[in-house]
Design an enzyme around this catalytic site. Structure first.
Site, PDB file in Angstrom:
ATOM      1  N   HIS B  75     -50.034  84.411 -94.468  1.00  0.00           N
ATOM      2  CA  HIS B  75     -51.174  84.291 -93.426  1.00  0.00           C
ATOM      3  C   HIS B  75     -50.445  83.846 -92.137  1.00  0.00           C
ATOM      4  O   HIS B  75     -50.792  84.244 -91.017  1.00  0.00           O
ATOM      5  CB  HIS B  75     -52.074  83.365 -94.014  1.00  0.00           C
ATOM      6  CG  HIS B  75     -52.937  82.616 -92.893  1.00  0.00           C
ATOM      7  ND1 HIS B  75     -54.007  83.410 -92.205  1.00  0.00           N
ATOM      8  CD2 HIS B  75     -52.924  81.624 -92.369  1.00  0.00           C
ATOM      9  CE1 HIS B  75     -54.518  82.921 -91.314  1.00  0.00           C
ATOM     10  NE2 HIS B  75     -53.972  81.673 -91.382  1.00  0.00           N
ATOM     11  N   ASP B 104     -44.996 101.023 -63.495  1.00  0.00           N
ATOM     12  CA  ASP B 104     -44.782 100.719 -65.100  1.00  0.00           C
ATOM     13  C   ASP B 104     -43.763  99.714 -65.230  1.00  0.00           C
ATOM     14  O   ASP B 104     -43.580  98.970 -64.496  1.00  0.00           O
ATOM     15  CB  ASP B 104     -43.943 102.310 -65.534  1.00  0.00           C
ATOM     16  CG  ASP B 104     -44.439 102.372 -66.986  1.00  0.00           C
ATOM     17  OD1 ASP B 104     -44.295 101.367 -67.783  1.00  0.00           O
ATOM     18  OD2 ASP B 104     -44.749 103.419 -67.533  1.00  0.00           O
ATOM     19  N   TRP B 140     -44.333  79.063 -94.057  1.00  0.00           N
ATOM     20  CA  TRP B 140     -43.762  80.120 -92.913  1.00  0.00           C
ATOM     21  C   TRP B 140     -42.453  79.279 -92.370  1.00  0.00           C
ATOM     22  O   TRP B 140     -41.546  79.919 -91.924  1.00  0.00           O
ATOM     23  CB  TRP B 140     -44.769  80.300 -92.281  1.00  0.00           C
ATOM     24  CG  TRP B 140     -44.880  79.236 -91.018  1.00  0.00           C
ATOM     25  CD1 TRP B 140     -45.466  78.075 -91.029  1.00  0.00           C
ATOM     26  CD2 TRP B 140     -44.483  79.129 -89.638  1.00  0.00           C
ATOM     27  NE1 TRP B 140     -45.449  77.477 -89.781  1.00  0.00           N
ATOM     28  CE2 TRP B 140     -44.668  77.965 -88.980  1.00  0.00           C
ATOM     29  CE3 TRP B 140     -43.406  80.186 -88.790  1.00  0.00           C
ATOM     30  CZ2 TRP B 140     -44.341  77.638 -87.711  1.00  0.00           C
ATOM     31  CZ3 TRP B 140     -43.158  79.600 -87.412  1.00  0.00           C
ATOM     32  CH2 TRP B 140     -43.600  78.398 -87.078  1.00  0.00           C
ATOM     33  N   SER B 167     -37.910  92.556 -81.772  1.00  0.00           N
ATOM     34  CA  SER B 167     -38.830  93.240 -80.851  1.00  0.00           C
ATOM     35  C   SER B 167     -39.341  92.375 -79.779  1.00  0.00           C
ATOM     36  O   SER B 167     -39.412  92.497 -78.600  1.00  0.00           O
ATOM     37  CB  SER B 167     -39.967  93.608 -81.912  1.00  0.00           C
ATOM     38  OG  SER B 167     -41.204  93.476 -81.060  1.00  0.00           O
ATOM     39  N   SER B 168     -39.349  90.907 -80.201  1.00  0.00           N
ATOM     40  CA  SER B 168     -39.848  89.895 -79.150  1.00  0.00           C
ATOM     41  C   SER B 168     -38.793  89.743 -78.061  1.00  0.00           C
ATOM     42  O   SER B 168     -39.178  89.704 -76.782  1.00  0.00           O
ATOM     43  CB  SER B 168     -40.018  88.731 -79.609  1.00  0.00           C
ATOM     44  OG  SER B 168     -41.071  88.708 -80.800  1.00  0.00           O
ATOM     45  N   HIS B 251     -40.531  74.442 -81.724  1.00  0.00           N
ATOM     46  CA  HIS B 251     -41.535  74.099 -80.959  1.00  0.00           C
ATOM     47  C   HIS B 251     -41.654  74.763 -79.736  1.00  0.00           C
ATOM     48  O   HIS B 251     -42.820  74.982 -79.412  1.00  0.00           O
ATOM     49  CB  HIS B 251     -41.093  72.348 -80.558  1.00  0.00           C
ATOM     50  CG  HIS B 251     -42.483  71.808 -79.947  1.00  0.00           C
ATOM     51  ND1 HIS B 251     -43.547  71.482 -80.689  1.00  0.00           N
ATOM     52  CD2 HIS B 251     -42.835  71.814 -78.773  1.00  0.00           C
ATOM     53  CE1 HIS B 251     -44.493  70.935 -79.848  1.00  0.00           C
ATOM     54  NE2 HIS B 251     -44.090  71.184 -78.626  1.00  0.00           N
ATOM     55  N   GLU B 253     -41.619  77.895 -79.677  1.00  0.00           N
ATOM     56  CA  GLU B 253     -42.353  78.798 -80.267  1.00  0.00           C
ATOM     57  C   GLU B 253     -43.712  78.705 -79.851  1.00  0.00           C
ATOM     58  O   GLU B 253     -44.627  79.446 -79.639  1.00  0.00           O
ATOM     59  CB  GLU B 253     -42.176  79.073 -81.582  1.00  0.00           C
ATOM     60  CG  GLU B 253     -42.975  80.033 -82.354  1.00  0.00           C
ATOM     61  CD  GLU B 253     -42.967  81.553 -81.904  1.00  0.00           C
ATOM     62  OE1 GLU B 253     -41.907  82.105 -81.259  1.00  0.00           O
ATOM     63  OE2 GLU B 253     -44.037  82.400 -82.165  1.00  0.00           O
ATOM     64  N   TYR B 255     -45.094  76.981 -77.632  1.00  0.00           N
ATOM     65  CA  TYR B 255     -45.687  77.046 -76.168  1.00  0.00           C
ATOM     66  C   TYR B 255     -45.605  78.606 -76.100  1.00  0.00           C
ATOM     67  O   TYR B 255     -46.230  79.191 -75.197  1.00  0.00           O
ATOM     68  CB  TYR B 255     -44.750  76.263 -75.370  1.00  0.00           C
ATOM     69  CG  TYR B 255     -44.959  74.823 -75.490  1.00  0.00           C
ATOM     70  CD1 TYR B 255     -46.377  74.455 -75.064  1.00  0.00           C
ATOM     71  CD2 TYR B 255     -44.290  73.937 -76.124  1.00  0.00           C
ATOM     72  CE1 TYR B 255     -46.711  73.157 -75.380  1.00  0.00           C
ATOM     73  CE2 TYR B 255     -44.644  72.521 -76.436  1.00  0.00           C
ATOM     74  CZ  TYR B 255     -46.046  72.379 -75.863  1.00  0.00           C
ATOM     75  OH  TYR B 255     -46.215  71.052 -76.174  1.00  0.00           O
ATOM     76  N   SER B 266     -56.199  80.895 -66.482  1.00  0.00           N
ATOM     77  CA  SER B 266     -56.159  80.633 -64.900  1.00  0.00           C
ATOM     78  C   SER B 266     -56.637  81.880 -64.222  1.00  0.00           C
ATOM     79  O   SER B 266     -56.943  81.621 -62.800  1.00  0.00           O
ATOM     80  CB  SER B 266     -54.753  80.209 -64.636  1.00  0.00           C
ATOM     81  OG  SER B 266     -54.246  79.132 -65.395  1.00  0.00           O
ATOM     82  N   HIS B 300     -40.409  65.819 -83.515  1.00  0.00           N
ATOM     83  CA  HIS B 300     -41.729  65.424 -83.852  1.00  0.00           C
ATOM     84  C   HIS B 300     -42.355  66.209 -85.155  1.00  0.00           C
ATOM     85  O   HIS B 300     -43.562  65.608 -85.902  1.00  0.00           O
ATOM     86  CB  HIS B 300     -42.707  65.231 -82.704  1.00  0.00           C
ATOM     87  CG  HIS B 300     -43.328  66.532 -82.033  1.00  0.00           C
ATOM     88  ND1 HIS B 300     -43.275  66.763 -80.596  1.00  0.00           N
ATOM     89  CD2 HIS B 300     -43.260  67.845 -82.782  1.00  0.00           C
ATOM     90  CE1 HIS B 300     -43.902  67.829 -80.676  1.00  0.00           C
ATOM     91  NE2 HIS B 300     -43.670  68.681 -81.855  1.00  0.00           N
ATOM     92  N   HIS B 301     -41.812  67.160 -85.480  1.00  0.00           N
ATOM     93  CA  HIS B 301     -42.438  67.867 -86.581  1.00  0.00           C
ATOM     94  C   HIS B 301     -41.788  67.244 -88.077  1.00  0.00           C
ATOM     95  O   HIS B 301     -42.089  67.734 -89.110  1.00  0.00           O
ATOM     96  CB  HIS B 301     -42.054  69.420 -86.741  1.00  0.00           C
ATOM     97  CG  HIS B 301     -42.765  70.173 -85.602  1.00  0.00           C
ATOM     98  ND1 HIS B 301     -43.902  70.888 -85.611  1.00  0.00           N
ATOM     99  CD2 HIS B 301     -42.281  70.366 -84.204  1.00  0.00           C
ATOM    100  CE1 HIS B 301     -44.122  71.221 -84.299  1.00  0.00           C
ATOM    101  NE2 HIS B 301     -43.248  71.141 -83.498  1.00  0.00           N
ATOM    102  N   THR B 326     -49.657  68.926 -69.193  1.00  0.00           N
ATOM    103  CA  THR B 326     -51.131  69.821 -69.631  1.00  0.00           C
ATOM    104  C   THR B 326     -52.269  69.188 -69.203  1.00  0.00           C
ATOM    105  O   THR B 326     -53.227  70.089 -68.744  1.00  0.00           O
ATOM    106  CB  THR B 326     -50.929  69.619 -71.197  1.00  0.00           C
ATOM    107  OG1 THR B 326     -49.595  69.857 -71.803  1.00  0.00           O
ATOM    108  CG2 THR B 326     -51.951  70.472 -72.022  1.00  0.00           C
ATOM    109  N   LYS B 329     -52.945  70.653 -65.952  1.00  0.00           N
ATOM    110  CA  LYS B 329     -53.519  72.155 -66.190  1.00  0.00           C
ATOM    111  C   LYS B 329     -55.010  71.869 -66.333  1.00  0.00           C
ATOM    112  O   LYS B 329     -55.777  72.539 -65.857  1.00  0.00           O
ATOM    113  CB  LYS B 329     -52.835  72.940 -67.006  1.00  0.00           C
ATOM    114  CG  LYS B 329     -51.548  73.208 -66.818  1.00  0.00           C
ATOM    115  CD  LYS B 329     -50.678  74.289 -67.764  1.00  0.00           C
ATOM    116  CE  LYS B 329     -51.124  75.570 -67.223  1.00  0.00           C
ATOM    117  NZ  LYS B 329     -50.099  76.145 -66.229  1.00  0.00           N
ATOM    118  N   ARG B 448     -51.964  69.404 -97.358  1.00  0.00           N
ATOM    119  CA  ARG B 448     -51.736  70.747 -97.087  1.00  0.00           C
ATOM    120  C   ARG B 448     -51.190  71.646 -98.105  1.00  0.00           C
ATOM    121  O   ARG B 448     -50.647  70.913 -98.918  1.00  0.00           O
ATOM    122  CB  ARG B 448     -51.531  71.167 -95.587  1.00  0.00           C
ATOM    123  CG  ARG B 448     -49.988  70.731 -95.668  1.00  0.00           C
ATOM    124  CD  ARG B 448     -49.493  70.655 -93.955  1.00  0.00           C
ATOM    125  NE  ARG B 448     -49.377  72.251 -93.466  1.00  0.00           N
ATOM    126  CZ  ARG B 448     -48.442  72.495 -92.658  1.00  0.00           C
ATOM    127  NH1 ARG B 448     -47.781  71.572 -92.076  1.00  0.00           N
ATOM    128  NH2 ARG B 448     -48.494  73.672 -92.258  1.00  0.00           N
TER     129      ARG B 448
END
Lengths: 182, 525
Positions: B75, B104, B140, B167-168, B251, B253, B255, B266, B300-301, B326, B329, B448
């Site tokens: 998932h 293009d 994951w 790809s990315s 991390h 990722e 963002y 925006s 921090h993870h 943040t 924003k 979890r």
């Protein structure tokens, strides 16, 4: 310049950037070791896996520290592995010996490697080993059983608030390639 | 066809399946990316409903724990790499050339490769469910040693991740080259629409960290098959190092998953507030600051893995520092609406829900950033609630806002406002019913990644599951709106949103945007 040709210098730089990022991922491996050393996480760096040079005994008979032993087998089932005594009382500055018992339960010769860990990790540097079965891979023939010694001394400079140190060993089957590399 | 060829030369499209297989047109590729993302959203969503069905009451109902674990793992991988990221790349393909006045994307053929790798990558990943040992089940995050104990799914998962990464990276290089080299004359970087700005920064994040992930999974692969010991303590390695390398990717990722959403919001809020965006420059610098900070907060993870106090302090402080840009924003969006003449069309509704609900997710993130408190929250449903708040009513709502904003520009038809509003209200209510109770479950101590739980957690799990099923099925309304708009409907004007003054070159084109646009670059003054 027009068309895709004019993009080439920028694409080249971006590909270089990407390759650099890939290399950086692998550079994190040695960098991690350096940072562990700098940040003093203890366990891996203060002689837990190498012998100390000759130590001088200066026993501090007034102080008693409990040493606890833990044995674990990450890949369960192939080993019998346990300390003879689960804990002992020691005086800092005095040399002691403890033994671990191991038996190969498989019908084949196996090479094993014990990996130590000390809790709390900040006191690892005060726990000095002059001899340990974890210093090198241990060869076992099929079904062989053995008593393995460890000789250690607790540094009298151990911070006064510490009265208990836990020494844990994980007993790994060593892959043949890794055994050859050591 | 000859008739069409002579009279409709400018809008000539290749025909048949070849138009899609060999696509180099940014609009076609953008459409394919977004359709792919939608399909993956439903596949990942079906997995989520399986999870919520299993958790509806305590005890084992439908799946064995191993299959449950592979549902959780897949998932996440499907939603992150298959739904959210391709949806953003699709929006980038469609909108960046239109917003900067380019004909293009800069590298159309690479664009084709980067899309067509994805179906193969996900076929590989999902086919692993049929191998011995089932799908990937170690989470994951692929932490060793657990991930190394997987069955035959292990190499398939690793190669799928390599392909998604390739790809990315190609997509990111394309975006950077397009934005830096193909802007219309007169469009300086500080006149760039914010969606382009946030994507430019996201693209740099992608090429900085996707290769690090590729390195980390390559190390797992060699540890598993070639006897290296990067993460194997027996050979002198350390499994904790994997977590450091993974989160150095992980991390930034997160963002990557949210910065383009900031860009979309925006664009939308000024249009429906009928005011220019408040503090454009501040928005650009805030985005850049967030991107920079994302590289120095990863640990921090993993506060609980064992880290010196100084390390915990550093990662705690740097994480909290992210709240500053943040906050800039969030305040700028709010100030844009201040004294504006607001109207609440579907894109604006989704953008506002984003603003509220993303901020809730941001606040629970601040709670998690406090190292001593994190020891209590670590690996509980509180974390699940936190990252689903920032990803679902955060990233996913922003994507939906963007689709509702630009859909008439793509199809040339207005869609049913009432159906879209139904979609909005049902989704917004149900997403909160789904995820808010998970905060309570986490604070009460529910871990979890478990298929069964202790009975005191039953009530809130039932509420959450009901919300999950309503949210999941309400997404069919989204498909219905898109389908209707693609098939026909009231003609959209060039500006689409009558009574507003949307900024951006895309609104100077007819609706639908012609197949080839801006063959002569517009002049920006």
């Amino acid at each position: 310049m027009s068309g895709p040709r004019r993009h080439r210098p920028l694409i080249g730089r971006l590909l270089l950037f990407t390759a650099g990022s890939f290399a950086f991922g692998f550079a994190l491996v040695p960098l991690y070791s350096v940072l562990c050393k700098v940040w003093d996480t203890g366990n891996r760096w203060y002689g837990t896996q190498t012998a100390q040079a000759a130590v001088i005994e200066r026993p501090d008979a007034d102080r008693v520290v409990t040493i606890e032993f833990i044995a674990s087998i990450p890949h369960a089932g192939d080993w019998e592995f346990a300390p003879h005594a689960t804990s002992m009382q020691v005086h800092p500055g005095k040399l002691y010996e403890a033994t671990f018992h191991a038996r190969n339960l498989t019908a084949a010769a196996v090479v094993a490697q014990a990996v130590p860990s000390i809790a709390p990790s900040s006191v690892a540097r005060y726990f000095k080993k002059t001899e340990c079965f974890c210093f090198k891979p241990q060869n076992f023939t099929a079904g062989e059983s053995r008593e393995m010694p460890i000789r250690f001394i607790v540094d009298p400079a151990l911070p006064p608030d510490v009265d208990r140190i836990t020494l844990s060993y994980s007993f790994f089957d060593l892959p043949q390639s890794a055994a050859a590399g050591r | 066809m000859a008739h069409a060829d002579t009279h409709d030369h400018h809008d000539h499209k290749p025909t048949g399946i070849g138009r899609w297989l060999f696509a180099t047109n940014h609009k076609d590729i953008g459409t394919m990316y977004m359709v792919f993302a939608l399909v993956m959203f439903f596949i990942g969503g079906a997995m989520a409903l399986g999870i919520r069905a299993e958790l509806f009451k305590p005890g084992m109902q439908f799946f064995d724990p191993g299959f449950y674990n592979s549902l959780v793992t897949s998932h996440a991988l499907v939603m992150i790499f298959g739904a959210v990221m391709p949806a953003f790349v699709g929006l980038a393909n469609w909108m960046i050339p239109l917003q900067i006045g380019a004909p293009d994307m800069a590298l159309p053929r690479m664009n084709n490769y980067s899309f067509w790798i994805l179906p193969f990558a996900f076929t590989l990943l999902l086919s692993s469910f049929f191998t011995a040992g089932g799908g990937p089940a170690g989470g994951w995050t692929l932490y060793p040693p657990l991930s190394l104990q997987a069955g035959d799914s292990f190499p398939l998962t690793i190669f799928a991740i390599h392909m998604m990464g390739a790809s990315s990276i190609m997509g990111a290089i394309n975006v950077i080259v397009t934005i830096l080299n193909m802007r219309a004359p007169g469009m300086s970087l500080l006149k760039l629409p914010l969606f382009c700005w946030t994507w430019l920064i996201t693209a740099y994040l992608l090429i900085a960290v996707m290769p690090v992930l590729a390195g980390a999974v390559t190390m797992l692969l060699t540890d598993h098959y070639f006897g290296t010991s990067f993460f194997n303590p027996a050979g002198g390695g350390d499994p904790v190092m994997f977590q450091h390398i993974f989160w150095f990717f992980g991390h930034p990722e997160v963002y990557i998953l949210i910065l383009p959403a900031f860009g979309i919001v925006s664009e939308i809020i000024p249009t429906f507030s009928r005011k220019p965006l408040f503090g454009y420059d501040a928005m650009v610098y805030a985005t850049a600051s967030i991107a920079f900070l994302s590289f120095i907060v990863w640990a921090h993870h993993m506060f609980t893995v064992g880290m010196p106090l100084s390390g915990q302090m550093f990662f705690m402080m740097s994480t909290m520092l992210i709240a500053v840009p943040t906050g800039v924003k969030v305040f700028n969006w709010t100030t844009t609406m201040w004294k504006g003449s607001l109207s609440f069309e579907p894109p604006m509704l989704f953008a506002l829900a984003f603003l509220f609900l993303f901020t809730i997710g941001g606040f629970s993130g601040l709670m998690l950033a406090i190292a001593p408190a994190d020891f209590q929250y670590q690996d509980t449903y509180f974390v699940v609630a936190h990252f689903h708040y920032v990803l679902v009513p955060g990233a996913v709502f922003a994507i939906m806002a963007g689709v509702y904003y630009w859909l008439p520009k793509w199809t040339g038809h207005m869609y049913s406002m009432s159906l879209a509003k139904w979609h909005f209200w049902v989704s917004t209510v149900s997403v909160n019913v789904l995820f808010f109770p998970q905060h309570f479950l986490g604070l009460a101590g529910m871990p979890r990644r478990i298929p069964d739980y202790s009975t005191q957690f039953t009530d809130w799990n039932m509420v959450s599951s009901v919300g999950g099923f309503v949210f999941g099925f309400s997404q069919l309304l989204f498909v219905a709106v898109i389908w209707q708009s693609a098939r026909g409907g009231a003609k959209a004007s060039d500006k689409v949103w009558e009574g507003t003054d949307p900024a951006g070159l895309e609104w100077t084109l007819p609706s639908p945007a012609p197949y080839h646009s801006f063959e002569t670059a517009p002049e920006i003054h």
